[in-house]
Scaffold this active site. Structure first.
Site, PDB file in Angstrom:
ATOM      1  CG  MET D   1      -0.075  -0.106   2.477  1.00  0.00           C
ATOM      2  SD  MET D   1      -0.461  -1.584   3.303  1.00  0.00           S
ATOM      3  CE  MET D   1       0.342  -1.170   4.823  1.00  0.00           C
ATOM      4  N   PRO D   2       1.447   1.510  -1.135  1.00  0.00           N
ATOM      5  CG  PRO D   2       2.755   1.031  -2.979  1.00  0.00           C
ATOM      6  CD  PRO D   2       1.426   0.719  -2.366  1.00  0.00           C
ATOM      7  CB  ILE D   3       1.786   7.130   0.337  1.00  0.00           C
ATOM      8  CG1 ILE D   3       0.774   6.438   1.250  1.00  0.00           C
ATOM      9  CG2 ILE D   3       1.395   8.589   0.107  1.00  0.00           C
ATOM     10  CD1 ILE D   3       0.812   6.938   2.691  1.00  0.00           C
TER      11      ILE D   3
END
Lengths: 79, 79, 79, 79, 79, 79
Positions: D1-3
């Protein structure tokens, strides 16, 4: 002169690794810099990329630490 | 009440050191807090400074990890 | 190749202005870049500075929006 | 779950525009999300992308506001 | 789909610990995600929380590294 | 002395509003500051909260700008 910050959890893409590899980091840097060149015509040498690896304990999702949230979702998917 | 975030690569200023020293960090904190006092009249006690040291592998420039980009530039400068 | 991010409230340093002036921004950029040159020997052309002005409503301190917190402190100082 | 956070100057890619267009933003979002899918196998729906446009006055380079630094470089390139 | 970033110094809440515990991190994640649900009606599963622990040397306050600033304040409080 | 950064899309919680209201911002500031006090015993006056409202065009999810991604999900939910 863009700055791209990429935050990901500190974990491997295969079970035997516990973090992002140097090759994967290089591929991320190359890929996102290329996007800025292609879309906004920003020269590669004017783009900085900073990768931040975040320990799983330090990343929350669904009101829970990531590992617990993933378990909860996996359990819900089974039921 | 400013917040100043300083991101630098984790490396020493001399060959025998591999990170920013505590004295250098103190000097950065002092220096940038003073800038905010001088320019915007912000009292020192209302300024937070956060220094983030970023591993060389995690910092990209020119579409490459920093170490490779520096080598490329050094080679180009010689030719 | 440092990145310095400076977050300040969007307000003037004198009653007749409601934001940081272009001259003040230039002075901040010059000042913090110089700190990185002096302390870590980073060339000016490798430092990016990003100034973020934050609306007073959007900055909290003491559990309150800034304006209310300042009033509370001013009242406390008088009593 | 990258930002992924993309910071760019607020300016157009052609003389008649003064900011990044909605189409360009969509292309950036698509491109960097795809990089995370390709390299780290992160599903598209787990990646957040935040684009921050920074006014030219608020971005410093070479110890100067961007516009002044560009002029300085252009003048140096001519001489 | 909010992103909440919590930056705290890397230190324990009791003398025998030198960092924030996993339980405390889980409580922070739960608490701030709940605030976004209560106030803005954001579903828990759309909120990401990232906790960044910052070494004491890397956090400045009052123009000084945190430990020195705390000593200075404690001394001032006594006098 | 924590810093809490809250990034949300710039939109209202009811159809007649297009941004987060001042009351909602105050409630977010109060709520997250209280979490830090409750969990880590951080005094309210040492916590800074910065709220960043991000235009819908500038927030990507699922490889798309938010509005498009929401439509895609709503369509999928119906089918």
């Amino acid at each position: 002169m863009p700055i791209v910050t990429v935050q990901v959890t500190r974990e491997g893409t295969t079970p035997d690794r516990s973090s992002v590899s140097a090759e994967e980091k290089a591929a991320i840097i190359k890929g996102v810099s290329q996007v800025l060149l292609d879309v906004l015509n920003k020269p590669l040498e004017s783009t900085y990329v900073v990768i931040e690896e975040v320990d799983l304990d330090n990343w929350g999702w669904g009101g829970l630490p990531t590992v617990q949230y993933r378990k909860q979702r996996a359990a819900a998917a089974k039921s």
